[in-house]
Design a protein around this motif. Sequence first.
Motif, mmCIF file in Angstrom:
data_model
loop_
_atom_site.group_PDB
_atom_site.id
_atom_site.type_symbol
_atom_site.label_atom_id
_atom_site.label_comp_id
_atom_site.label_asym_id
_atom_site.label_seq_id
_atom_site.Cartn_x
_atom_site.Cartn_y
_atom_site.Cartn_z
ATOM 1 N N TYR A 143 0.804 -1.228 0.000
ATOM 2 C CA TYR A 143 0.000 0.000 0.000
ATOM 3 C C TYR A 143 0.832 1.272 0.000
ATOM 4 O O TYR A 143 0.290 2.364 -0.231
ATOM 5 C CB TYR A 143 -0.971 0.022 1.177
ATOM 6 N N LEU A 144 2.135 1.198 0.250
ATOM 7 C CA LEU A 144 2.960 2.403 0.222
ATOM 8 C C LEU A 144 3.297 2.785 -1.219
ATOM 9 O O LEU A 144 3.452 1.918 -2.092
ATOM 10 C CB LEU A 144 4.249 2.177 1.010
ATOM 11 N N GLU A 145 3.419 4.070 -1.445
ATOM 12 C CA GLU A 145 3.809 4.543 -2.764
ATOM 13 C C GLU A 145 5.276 4.228 -3.020
ATOM 14 O O GLU A 145 6.065 4.014 -2.100
ATOM 15 C CB GLU A 145 3.558 6.055 -2.884
ATOM 16 N N ARG A 146 5.612 4.212 -4.279
ATOM 17 C CA ARG A 146 6.989 3.923 -4.646
ATOM 18 C C ARG A 146 7.909 5.027 -4.141
ATOM 19 O O ARG A 146 7.563 6.204 -4.159
ATOM 20 C CB ARG A 146 7.117 3.806 -6.164
ATOM 21 N N GLY A 147 9.054 4.632 -3.681
ATOM 22 C CA GLY A 147 10.011 5.603 -3.136
ATOM 23 C C GLY A 147 10.035 5.629 -1.616
ATOM 24 O O GLY A 147 10.989 6.147 -1.026
ATOM 25 N N ASN A 148 8.990 5.089 -0.982
ATOM 26 C CA ASN A 148 8.973 5.030 0.479
ATOM 27 C C ASN A 148 9.751 3.812 0.966
ATOM 28 O O ASN A 148 9.562 2.699 0.463
ATOM 29 C CB ASN A 148 7.537 4.963 1.006
ATOM 30 N N ASP A 149 10.623 4.027 1.935
ATOM 31 C CA ASP A 149 11.431 2.955 2.492
ATOM 32 C C ASP A 149 10.657 2.288 3.627
ATOM 33 O O ASP A 149 10.376 2.913 4.657
ATOM 34 C CB ASP A 149 12.760 3.504 3.003
ATOM 35 N N VAL A 150 10.298 1.012 3.403
ATOM 36 C CA VAL A 150 9.543 0.296 4.425
ATOM 37 C C VAL A 150 10.373 0.117 5.689
ATOM 38 O O VAL A 150 9.869 0.226 6.814
ATOM 39 C CB VAL A 150 9.085 -1.066 3.877
ATOM 40 N N ALA A 151 11.663 -0.138 5.529
ATOM 41 C CA ALA A 151 12.523 -0.381 6.686
ATOM 42 C C ALA A 151 12.722 0.872 7.524
ATOM 43 O O ALA A 151 12.995 0.775 8.722
ATOM 44 C CB ALA A 151 13.875 -0.919 6.229
#
Length: 244
Positions: A201-209
């Motif tokens: 669900y996060l947009e591209r470019g967002n770092d999940v870690a």
Amino acid sequence: MTVFDGLVALAALPEPGPEAAARSDSEVGGFKLEPVEPAKATATPPPPAARAAGTVHGEMDYGPVPEQLSLDEELFSDPSQARRDRLWAVGAALLVFALAGQAAYYYRAELAVNYPGLKPYLVKLCAALQCTVLPPQRPRQIAIEASDLQATDPARPGLIQLTATLRNHAGHDLGYPALDLVLTNAKEHTLARRVFLPKEYLERGNDVAAGMPANAEITIRLDLDTGDLSPAGFRLDLLPAPAP
């Protein structure tokens, strides 16, 4: 243990005469004390042995001074026992270090958040152990500020979009939670359910870690194809997300 008449056996005693009364007074009246002159105390000289090993300048002679033992001599008088004790001490120290390492490994996320100065060392530790230092998962500290479900194409009612706004109310970074979406009908019965992970669900470019920054707010948009379900409502909840 029975009731009796005390007057039946009652008898009168004769009164004592003057001689008996005097004798009774002398027997019961008390002791007669006479002064005694104290005997003169005479000093008895001590025996020769006592004088030889007696006092020196008014102090008692307790004999020769006992031999003083060091701590090592007291605890490790036996060489084999000393070796075993040292081995036990080394083993206990190694177990303490192992326990501290396990605690640092399993609670590395909490340690990095509560003690930021330890994070570089935890990152180096994880580089050697092939692990990562991620923000802790605490969904209860993340609130769903707003959520909505709308149709995107009137010609295709099965295509809908979920919009939700999440806010981190913690004073530190938190891991992105998982979204638990349940579609319901008009009677609020479950039609379908799916759990969306942060990478979905996060947009591209967002770092999940990297996690969700403190006091930050994000908006989520998910395009869904419900087919012939025709949902009338939904429920949205937050769950701890597994490590990426």
